[in-house]
Scaffold this motif. Structure first.
Motif, short mmCIF file in Angstrom:
data_model
loop_
_atom_site.label_atom_id
_atom_site.label_comp_id
_atom_site.label_asym_id
_atom_site.label_seq_id
_atom_site.Cartn_x
_atom_site.Cartn_y
_atom_site.Cartn_z
N SER A 84 6.06 -2.19 -2.60
CA SER A 84 6.76 -1.86 -1.48
C SER A 84 5.93 -1.85 -0.46
O SER A 84 5.69 -0.58 -0.66
N PRO A 85 6.29 -1.88 0.91
CA PRO A 85 6.34 -1.43 1.98
C PRO A 85 6.63 0.15 2.14
O PRO A 85 5.91 0.61 2.92
N LEU A 86 7.62 0.41 2.17
CA LEU A 86 7.95 2.21 1.75
C LEU A 86 8.78 2.38 0.15
O LEU A 86 9.26 1.53 -0.28
N GLU A 87 8.52 3.78 0.08
CA GLU A 87 9.53 3.88 -1.23
C GLU A 87 10.92 2.99 -0.69
O GLU A 87 11.94 2.97 0.23
N PRO A 88 11.03 2.16 -1.83
CA PRO A 88 12.98 1.42 -1.37
C PRO A 88 13.22 1.44 -1.43
O PRO A 88 14.73 2.08 -0.78
N GLN A 89 14.31 3.39 -1.61
CA GLN A 89 14.86 3.98 -1.35
C GLN A 89 14.68 4.69 -0.09
O GLN A 89 16.32 4.58 0.86
N MET A 90 14.11 4.98 0.39
CA MET A 90 13.53 5.51 2.37
C MET A 90 13.69 4.13 2.73
O MET A 90 14.43 3.99 3.76
N ILE A 116 12.45 -3.08 10.98
CA ILE A 116 11.52 -2.44 10.39
C ILE A 116 9.91 -2.84 10.63
O ILE A 116 9.85 -1.77 10.21
N ALA A 117 9.98 -3.97 9.96
CA ALA A 117 8.54 -4.21 9.89
C ALA A 117 7.96 -4.40 10.96
O ALA A 117 6.92 -3.68 10.48
N ASP A 118 8.56 -4.77 12.28
CA ASP A 118 7.63 -4.28 13.31
C ASP A 118 7.14 -2.66 13.01
O ASP A 118 6.43 -1.86 13.83
N ASN A 119 8.14 -1.88 13.28
CA ASN A 119 8.18 -0.56 13.35
C ASN A 119 6.95 -0.02 12.52
O ASN A 119 6.16 0.92 12.34
N LEU A 120 7.33 -0.23 10.65
CA LEU A 120 6.75 0.19 9.29
C LEU A 120 4.97 -0.60 10.12
O LEU A 120 3.88 0.33 9.42
N THR A 121 5.05 -1.80 10.87
CA THR A 121 3.38 -2.63 11.17
C THR A 121 2.90 -0.77 11.80
O THR A 121 1.41 -0.84 11.94
N LEU A 124 2.17 2.43 9.64
CA LEU A 124 0.72 2.61 8.44
C LEU A 124 0.22 1.28 8.59
O LEU A 124 -1.20 1.13 8.11
N GLY A 125 0.00 1.00 10.16
CA GLY A 125 -1.25 0.61 10.81
C GLY A 125 -1.58 -1.06 10.04
O GLY A 125 -2.94 -1.03 10.32
N ARG A 126 -0.75 -1.33 9.33
CA ARG A 126 -1.14 -2.80 8.83
C ARG A 126 -0.03 -3.59 9.27
O ARG A 126 0.86 -3.48 9.37
#
Length: 404
Positions: A84-90, A116-121, A124-126
């Motif tokens: 998962s790109p982030l801890e599933p619960q978070m 959400i995907a754009d924010n995580l990109t 996380l720098g990827r």
């Protein structure tokens, strides 16, 4: 080991007989088929693998064998991970919080996942894709874990593991085990005694290295009830026992009667001719870097004293002490050497208590100067052994000075 529902035992009087698979072409083909299913499932979810295994079971009567083999493959040869790109619960908290700001619809769901995907990109720098966010939402559920690595065993190895697990399952209900370890290489004894300690088994040991040892594994009555976990610890000892050359055992079991649902006594016997194969690694040549370094230096030394590894056992009431080395002179003189560099207080107290009880007149104790013996209550004035102190390394010349 196998869970209780996958064990296959039958009873002949008081004797318990576990099921064993022959290493014939039929069972090897079955093992190969299961191994191939796992290899094909690498990179897929555990749920996908479970569905493949269910199809493989079909409606055959040997489903319990297939499930047992599959269980051993999952527990002993597989690595499942939460991807998962982030801890599933978070990740769920962030997705649900954003989704709650708009009216639910398929179109807005895609927009939410993309945001959400754009924010995580950025965070996380990827690059994180919307599909990765969707897949990661419940990636922590067992059926969604990904099989990331599978180390395929040989089919014969899997069948050996199954047969051993079925025998181990007999000991889940063991209330007592009497083990006769006949005359063997002392190093084999030491490995066995290590595992006794590792699995925290209460054992009373009688005998000596020349004639063998009788080990009674028992404990308080309160430990032995139908749901006890103590039998599991006894079961874990069996693969270690297979490293010993010659042995036999008898176990007393608590067995539930199939018809009356009452508990009754069962018996089980096993010996070194059982044909089982262990998956436990053999013992290490040396217990510590200090021992290995000392042995290397001694071998490079020009001395008439021969250094032998773990060839003597000192029996003491209810236990046994196995010195690290024996030093032997051509004229017949010999000394036993025990290196004490370990610092735990419980270990030190037990070790020096063993030395006092052994009353061995040719024992040398090499003790690290880093140990604070006074702090743990160990007094050396009544220890029946020659004492050699060392700092970081034990040097052969300090031992030679004592024995010569």
């Amino acid at each position: 080991m196998l869970p209780t529902d996958l064990l296959h035992h039958h009873q002949n009087g008081e004797e318990i007989i576990p099921k064993r698979l022959k290493l014939d072409s039929k069972n090897i083909e079955l093992a190969n088929e299961l191994i191939s299913s796992f290899q094909e499932a690498v990179g897929k979810t555990q749920g996908t693998l479970e569905r493949q295994l269910l199809e493989l079971e079909g409606d055959t009567t040997d489903y319990k064998v297939k499930r047992g083999l599959a269980y051993l493959l999952k527990s002993g040869f597989c690595t499942f991970e939460v991807i998962s790109p982030l801890e599933p619960q978070m990740l769920r908290e962030r997705v649900f919080a954003l989704a709650a700001k708009s009216v639910p619809s398929p179109e807005l769901t895609q927009v939410t996942l993309k945001n959400i995907a754009d924010n995580l990109t950025q965070e996380l720098g990827r690059e994180i894709l919307p599909q990765q966010v969707r897949d990661g939402l419940y990636a922590d559920l067992s059926e969604n874990r990904i099989l990331t690595n599978f180390e395929p065993p040989k089919p014969e190895e899997l069948l050996h593991r199954y047969n051993l697990s079925q025998v181990q399952g007999v000991f889940y209900r063991a209330s007592q085990l009497v083990l006769n370890a006949h005359r063997n290489v002392p190093g084999e004894y030491k490995l066995l005694f290590r595992y006794l300690k590792l699995f925290q088994l209460m054992a009373y040991i009688e005998g000596d290295a020349d004639h063998g040892f009788t080990i009674t594994i028992d404990g308080p009555t309160s430990l032995f009830n139908p749901s006890t976990r103590y039998g599991l610890a006894i079961a874990k000892l069996i693969p270690a026992l297979l490293h010993v050359t010659k042995w036999s055992l008898s176990a007393t079991l608590q067995v539930r009667d199939f018809y009356t649902e009452t508990w009754k006594t069962g018996r089980f016997t096993l010996n070194s001719e059982c044909g089982l194969v262990t998956h436990y690694p053999p013992g290490k040549p040396y217990d510590s870097m200090i021992e290995a370094s000392f042995a290397d230096k001694w071998n490079a030394l020009k001395s008439c004293w021969a250094l032998e590894r773990e060839v003597d056992l000192i029996p003491i009431p209810g236990s046994v002490m196995i010195p690290d080395f024996r030093l032997v002179h051509p004229d017949g003189r010999s000394f036993l050497l025990e290196i004490i560099g370990y610092w735990r207080p419980e270990y030190l107290q037990k070790k020096f208590a063993q030395v006092r009880r052994a009353q061995c007149d040719n024992l040398i104790l090499a003790i690290s100067e880093r140990l604070n013996l006074d702090k743990v209550g160990v007094k050396l004035n009544d220890v029946p052994a020659r004492i050699v102190w060392f700092k970081d390394k034990l040097l052969p010349k300090s031992i030679l000075a004592v024995i010569e």
